[in-house]
Design an enzyme around this catalytic site. Structure first.
Site, mmCIF file in Angstrom:
data_model
loop_
_atom_site.group_PDB
_atom_site.id
_atom_site.type_symbol
_atom_site.label_atom_id
_atom_site.label_comp_id
_atom_site.label_asym_id
_atom_site.label_seq_id
_atom_site.Cartn_x
_atom_site.Cartn_y
_atom_site.Cartn_z
ATOM 1 N N HIS B 41 0.843 -1.196 0.000
ATOM 2 C CA HIS B 41 0.000 0.000 0.000
ATOM 3 C C HIS B 41 0.881 1.250 0.000
ATOM 4 O O HIS B 41 2.096 1.172 0.165
ATOM 5 C CB HIS B 41 -0.960 -0.019 1.183
ATOM 6 C CG HIS B 41 -0.278 -0.046 2.509
ATOM 7 N ND1 HIS B 41 0.159 1.088 3.128
ATOM 8 C CD2 HIS B 41 0.066 -1.076 3.312
ATOM 9 C CE1 HIS B 41 0.739 0.762 4.255
ATOM 10 N NE2 HIS B 41 0.703 -0.541 4.398
ATOM 11 N N THR B 42 0.239 2.415 -0.187
ATOM 12 C CA THR B 42 0.969 3.676 -0.254
ATOM 13 C C THR B 42 1.762 3.887 1.037
ATOM 14 O O THR B 42 1.231 3.698 2.123
ATOM 15 C CB THR B 42 -0.031 4.839 -0.436
ATOM 16 O OG1 THR B 42 -0.938 4.459 -1.458
ATOM 17 C CG2 THR B 42 0.674 6.109 -0.812
ATOM 18 N N GLY B 43 3.027 4.244 0.898
ATOM 19 C CA GLY B 43 3.847 4.495 2.085
ATOM 20 C C GLY B 43 4.478 3.236 2.657
ATOM 21 O O GLY B 43 5.030 3.272 3.753
ATOM 22 N N GLU B 171 4.835 2.471 -11.328
ATOM 23 C CA GLU B 171 3.452 2.721 -11.767
ATOM 24 C C GLU B 171 3.399 3.374 -13.140
ATOM 25 O O GLU B 171 2.905 4.487 -13.298
ATOM 26 C CB GLU B 171 2.722 3.592 -10.743
ATOM 27 C CG GLU B 171 2.542 2.880 -9.431
ATOM 28 C CD GLU B 171 1.705 3.683 -8.458
ATOM 29 O OE1 GLU B 171 0.634 4.144 -8.890
ATOM 30 O OE2 GLU B 171 2.099 3.835 -7.316
#
Lengths: 264, 287
Positions: B41-43, B171
């Protein structure tokens, strides 16, 4: 980018953090003006003692203040050297052509050195303990009287807070762009002058393009949320003077009186 | 060329009150020739990990071995040039790195920096612009006149022109339309088939299932799992607990399972699912 301590807020909850930003802004300017009253070692000693006593109140490590000196180190050294070599008077220690080292020159250089360091410590204290948006609020509040002479106070304040708000964003973007170009083989900060100047183009063009895009998007987003101008707007962060601000004012007045008393 | 992390930790803004952990004792190998997907996930530390792959960041402790080169906390910032050529990096929203007056110049910029002659760099530019599926007439146009998706392709061509041994993609399809995404992923699959090592950071679990042969799952700066997508996606609940999703096919199979279908392992791709369903429904072999 981490060396840029000027303008880096260190979160905290000290007495100085809690002061009204207007107080801190005015106090910093006032301090910078009043320090010019000092003209002998007694008065400089007083200013130094007071400053060094104020810094620990912020509970920010002294290291951050010393780091704050780094970007202007060259300026300080340059000024001090000019004083040392070009002030004449008193006992002559060394002499060559029109350069001379004299007792008066050394004293003046010492004073100027202390003065510059103290001024930088105080302005670093302001930026370390005050978020930039609070500073913008303070400027707006202090400029408010100028609205009477049709000075666009709210617009200027808005420009100021947007500019401050985007400093970290643009720094991040700079790091990203530098990384992307490094990955394509650019060596920033190495090679001769010509080579270094050439690395500016692949860094700045993408930055300008991004900055313009961001400005455009911000304008659209603000219009979409109904922004017109600042008149009659209420504030989310309301500024109020408190007892601490009075105390800060008292300290500054005492410092001023002390300096006047001690100076020649 | 393998890239090996040995007990690598990285701390952001070390020795300040804002210090934050980027990587926490990561030991992992990215194998040459593999198509490695990094999810999390982000982070979770994906971008920090990526920036160690070509020494844009150096570990706070531990060592990174990139091919023959060892990167340690004390490695000097000089002479990292050869690494940057070996590991090509396509950053998120790579189109924001474009700067030159023409597409041709921008794509040739990387090779020129690595000492390729102007003539050869230009030939590479022509070749790579074609490879990313852009028409030849964009070569002499300004990259800023192109659409966002075309600009992304130019940026990718710019990295491909460096002819890196390892291609790192952060990404790369974010913000592209579905057709653009499919074409882009097909391009990377083709590069991989031609022997290119690929490292892909993505949130698209379908892409992981369809293309990757090795998956790193990151959480809080650690690599919490490494394995083939088949193994990683078997444990649906564990992935959800780590704020990650499943490929659409696997999600669909899970719902079928609740309705009474039985799978000895969860399928990842549509053909795989179709084959399994055909067997269970007593049909002939699915073609």
């Amino acid at each position: 980018m981490n060396k840029m301590i000027l303008g880096r807020y260190i979160p905290g909850d000290s007495f100085i953090h809690r002061l009204d930003p207007r107080t801190k802004l005015l106090a910093t300017f006032y301090y910078i003006a009043v320090i010019f009253l000092a003209n002998n070692w007694q008065s400089y000693l007083l200013a130094t003692v007071v400053t060094l006593a104020i810094i620990p109140v912020s509970k920010v490590s002294l290291r951050f203040f010393l780091n704050g000196l780094l970007p202007v180190l060259f300026l300080i050294v340059f000024t001090v050297l000019i004083q040392v070599f070009f002030t004449t008077g008193g006992h002559v220690y060394w002499h060559w052509g029109w350069l001379s080292v004299t007792s008066l020159g050394l004293t003046n250089a010492g004073f100027i050195f202390v003065r510059l360091v103290l001024i930088i410590f105080m302005s670093t204290l302001l930026t370390l303990t005050t978020p930039s948006l609070s500073l913008a609020d303070a400027v707006e509040s202090l400029l408010k009287p100028l609205a009477k002479i049709h000075f666009p106070v709210t617009e200027v304040a808005l420009m100021l807070s947007i500019a401050l708000r985007f400093v970290p964003t643009l720094l991040d973007q700079t790091t990203k762009t530098m990384n992307a170009q490094r990955a394509r083989g650019v060596d920033f900060g190495s090679g001769g002058l010509f080579k270094q100047v050439k690395t500016i183009v692949p860094l700045f063009i993408p930055l300008f393009v991004t900055a313009f895009t961001m400005a455009d998007e911000l304008a659209t987003a603000m219009e979409a949320r109904g922004y017109r101008d600042g008149y009659g707007r209420t504030r989310f962060r309301v500024l109020r003077y408190g007892r601490g601000d009075l105390l800060a004012a008292v300290v500054l007045i005492l410092l001023t009186l002390g300096l006047i008393f001690l100076r020649n | 060329m393998d890239i090996t992390f040995d007990h690598v930790s990285y701390t952001y803004q070390a020795n300040t009150p804002m210090a934050g952990v980027g990587l926490d004792d990561v030991s992992v190998t990215i194998h040459g020739g593999a198509y490695t997907a990094i999810i999390g996930h982000t982070g979770s530390g994906k971008s920090t990990l990526l920036q160690h792959l070509n020494a844009l960041l150096k570990p706070t402790s531990g060592t990174v071995r990139i091919g023959e080169r060892m990167i340690t906390p004390s490695t000097s910032n000089k002479n990292l040039h050869p690494l940057r050529k070996k590991v090509g990096m396509v950053f998120q929203f790579a189109e924001s790195q474009l700067f030159a007056a023409t597409v041709r110049e921008d794509v040739a910029f990387g090779p020129r920096n690595f000492g390729v002659s102007a003539e050869d760099a230009d030939a590479l530019a022509v070749q790579m612009v074609a490879r990313v599926g852009l028409p030849e007439d964009v070569l002499d146009r300004s990259p800023f006149d192109l659409s966002g998706g075309q600009m992304r392709r130019v940026a990718i061509a710019g990295v491909l022109a460096m002819q890196p041994e390892v291609l790192v993609l952060d990404e790369p399809t974010a913000g592209l339309d579905p057709a653009g995404r499919r074409e882009m992923m097909a391009l990377f699959a083709k590069l991989h088939a031609d022997g290119q090592t690929i490292v892909l950071v993505t949130h698209q679990m379908d892409d992981v299932a369809d293309f990757a042969d090795d998956v790193l799952v990151m959480d809080q700066g650690k690599v919490v799992r490494q394995g083939h997508p088949k193994e990683i996606f078997q444990d649906a609940q564990w992935l959800l607990d780590h704020q990650l999703g499943l490929p659409r096919t696997t999600q669909f199979a899970l719902r079928l399972q609740q309705k009474g279908f039985k799978f000895d392992h969860l399928p990842l791709t549509t053909p795989e699912l179709a084959q399994m369903l055909a067997e269970q429904l007593g049909g002939a072999r699915h073609e």
